[in-house]
Design an enzyme around this catalytic site. Sequence first.
Site, PDB file in Angstrom:
ATOM      1  N   CYS A   1      -5.388   5.629   9.651  1.00 58.88           N
ATOM      2  CA  CYS A   1      -4.537   6.743   9.246  1.00 58.88           C
ATOM      3  C   CYS A   1      -4.995   7.934   8.670  1.00 58.88           C
ATOM      4  O   CYS A   1      -5.728   7.802   7.914  1.00 58.88           O
ATOM      5  CB  CYS A   1      -3.563   6.088   8.070  1.00 58.88           C
ATOM      6  SG  CYS A   1      -2.338   7.191   7.077  1.00 58.88           S
TER       7      CYS A   1
ATOM      8  N   LYS B   1       3.173  -5.239   7.924  1.00 61.09           N
ATOM      9  CA  LYS B   1       3.132  -5.020   6.544  1.00 61.09           C
ATOM     10  C   LYS B   1       3.453  -6.117   5.571  1.00 61.09           C
ATOM     11  O   LYS B   1       4.533  -6.606   5.952  1.00 61.09           O
ATOM     12  CB  LYS B   1       3.898  -3.574   6.190  1.00 61.09           C
ATOM     13  CG  LYS B   1       3.416  -2.298   7.186  1.00 61.09           C
ATOM     14  CD  LYS B   1       4.607  -1.191   6.891  1.00 61.09           C
ATOM     15  CE  LYS B   1       4.114  -0.157   8.114  1.00 61.09           C
ATOM     16  NZ  LYS B   1       5.060   0.638   8.423  1.00 61.09           N
TER      17      LYS B   1
ATOM     18  N   VAL C   1       2.090   4.484   4.409  1.00 63.61           N
ATOM     19  CA  VAL C   1       0.995   4.903   3.622  1.00 63.61           C
ATOM     20  C   VAL C   1       0.549   6.323   3.735  1.00 63.61           C
ATOM     21  O   VAL C   1       1.239   6.811   4.669  1.00 63.61           O
ATOM     22  CB  VAL C   1      -0.411   3.956   4.078  1.00 63.61           C
ATOM     23  CG1 VAL C   1       0.082   2.540   3.988  1.00 63.61           C
ATOM     24  CG2 VAL C   1      -0.563   4.092   5.797  1.00 63.61           C
TER      25      VAL C   1
ATOM     26  N   GLU D   1       3.193   9.657  -0.235  1.00 63.07           N
ATOM     27  CA  GLU D   1       3.116  10.848   0.458  1.00 63.07           C
ATOM     28  C   GLU D   1       1.507  11.659   0.052  1.00 63.07           C
ATOM     29  O   GLU D   1       1.324  11.982  -1.320  1.00 63.07           O
ATOM     30  CB  GLU D   1       3.991  12.057  -0.345  1.00 63.07           C
ATOM     31  CG  GLU D   1       5.671  11.804   0.204  1.00 63.07           C
ATOM     32  CD  GLU D   1       5.604  11.589   1.740  1.00 63.07           C
ATOM     33  OE1 GLU D   1       5.104  12.325   2.587  1.00 63.07           O
ATOM     34  OE2 GLU D   1       6.133  10.633   1.941  1.00 63.07           O
ATOM     35  N   SER D   2       1.074  11.771   1.148  1.00 62.36           N
ATOM     36  CA  SER D   2      -0.464  12.075   0.879  1.00 62.36           C
ATOM     37  C   SER D   2      -0.557  13.573   0.047  1.00 62.36           C
ATOM     38  O   SER D   2      -1.430  13.400  -0.800  1.00 62.36           O
ATOM     39  CB  SER D   2      -1.147  12.294   2.144  1.00 62.36           C
ATOM     40  OG  SER D   2      -0.649  13.523   3.351  1.00 62.36           O
TER      41      SER D   2
END
Lengths: 240, 239
Positions: free
Chosen positions: A15, A42, A55, A68-69
């Site tokens: 990811c 998952k 993720v 949320e990155s």
Amino acid sequence: MDKRFKHTLVAHKICPYCMKVLTVMRHKNVKFEIKFIETHNKPEWFLRISPLGSVPILIIGEEIVLSESAVIMEYIDEITPPKLMPDDPLEKAIDRAKFEFSNEIIRNLYSFIFSTEQEKFVRQKEWLMKHFKWIEEWLKDKKYINGNELSLVDLSFVPLFVALNMLKSTLPCDMLKDFKRLKMYGEMITSLPCVKTGRVPDYEFLMIDGIKSQNTVLYRSNPCYFNNGVKPQGCCLFRN
Amino acid sequence: MDKRFKHTLVAFKICPYCMKVLTIMCHKNVKFEIKFIEMHNKPDWFTKISPLEKVPILIIGEEVVLFESAAIMEYIDEITPPKLMSDDPIQKALDRAKFEYSNEIIKSLYQFIFCTEQEKFVKLKEWIINRLKQMEEWLKDKKYLNGSEISLVDFNFVPVFVVLNMLKPILPCDMLKDYKRVQNYGDSLTSLQCTKTGRVPDYEFLMIDGIKNQNTVLFRSNPCYFNGPKPSRCCFFSK
């Protein structure tokens, strides 16, 4: 260690948004644990706590879950001064917009990489070129996006260059050949220590494996590389 | 007026992300101009300045272009104190994650409204209802998401309730019927002054028109409404 401050990052191995967070956490020397989960399988405990089932998520202590990155990156930045994010509202807004831009271009790139239809593959490539032009413009004659110093927004572009580097050996042409500033920028970003330490060790292997096993255009256009490691000499899909 | 501080919002009339920004700008009494453009016919000047060719964008002065509704909303909040966003890093992060969550609900709601395939329509409905369930839990006994005072994150949900209100006369059943807290929350949000002033006047008309002429499931399941009165029942919703 005080369990209230324990940071656990939940991620998928390939990811790119997780890669962004990993990179910042390494850059800022944050102590954390990492839990890898499968994209297509998952676990229940994860689906219960991740509001959108995606993720990365950062579990703080036992109960707080951040998702949320971009959000996680800004949070990490704020709790580990000095901040890499500017204080000026306008500059912050411009950088936050670029976070989303980086998400788009990364989404684009992954669509391109795993594309199984030639038409879509070509369209994604054109979109990518358009996006590269924008970053080339933003860079002007600067070392980083905001000048001489690294800021948080630069770390948002790490997965773009990690993936492009991985593609270099797969493609007969260099996608960045017309973008000198972008190339230099990418080289600088990927040579940061945090980019090396913030990488999942089997990232390239898993990506190449995915490209092959999903019968992608990339694979079909040069099966030799994926079977023997031979770099392709020419590829009709890239004639420009 | 000093041109350096002129704010111009570029928007589509039915864009819910533009609605978020409009709402906060009205709430905070920001002076601005608005330029509407067509979704399917974007002018050249727009594609030259909008990196992702999306709306909303906020042009500040003559040159600075902000994009992304969340980034624009936080900027507006910061330049018009007192701020509606918390200063605590964790609270901010939790709220920002909900900005994105609201985007996902809104995306699904629009897909549901303009859906042309029955199977997908039903799946989207279930997904949306699950999100409403989640929100019911988050709200607990609070008036707003973070307590009794409104915060920036609440404005993100305005388009959800504007749309659900618009759907009420079209659907035979109320999607919020099992979610009392979400209903009350929605009523609080839609009764805010800024929600009324921050609305594009022909929003409902354009939405209804789109539902009709795109031959959506909604239209096909009750053409009478779109041509006449409210439906009394709809087989897609029989449970």
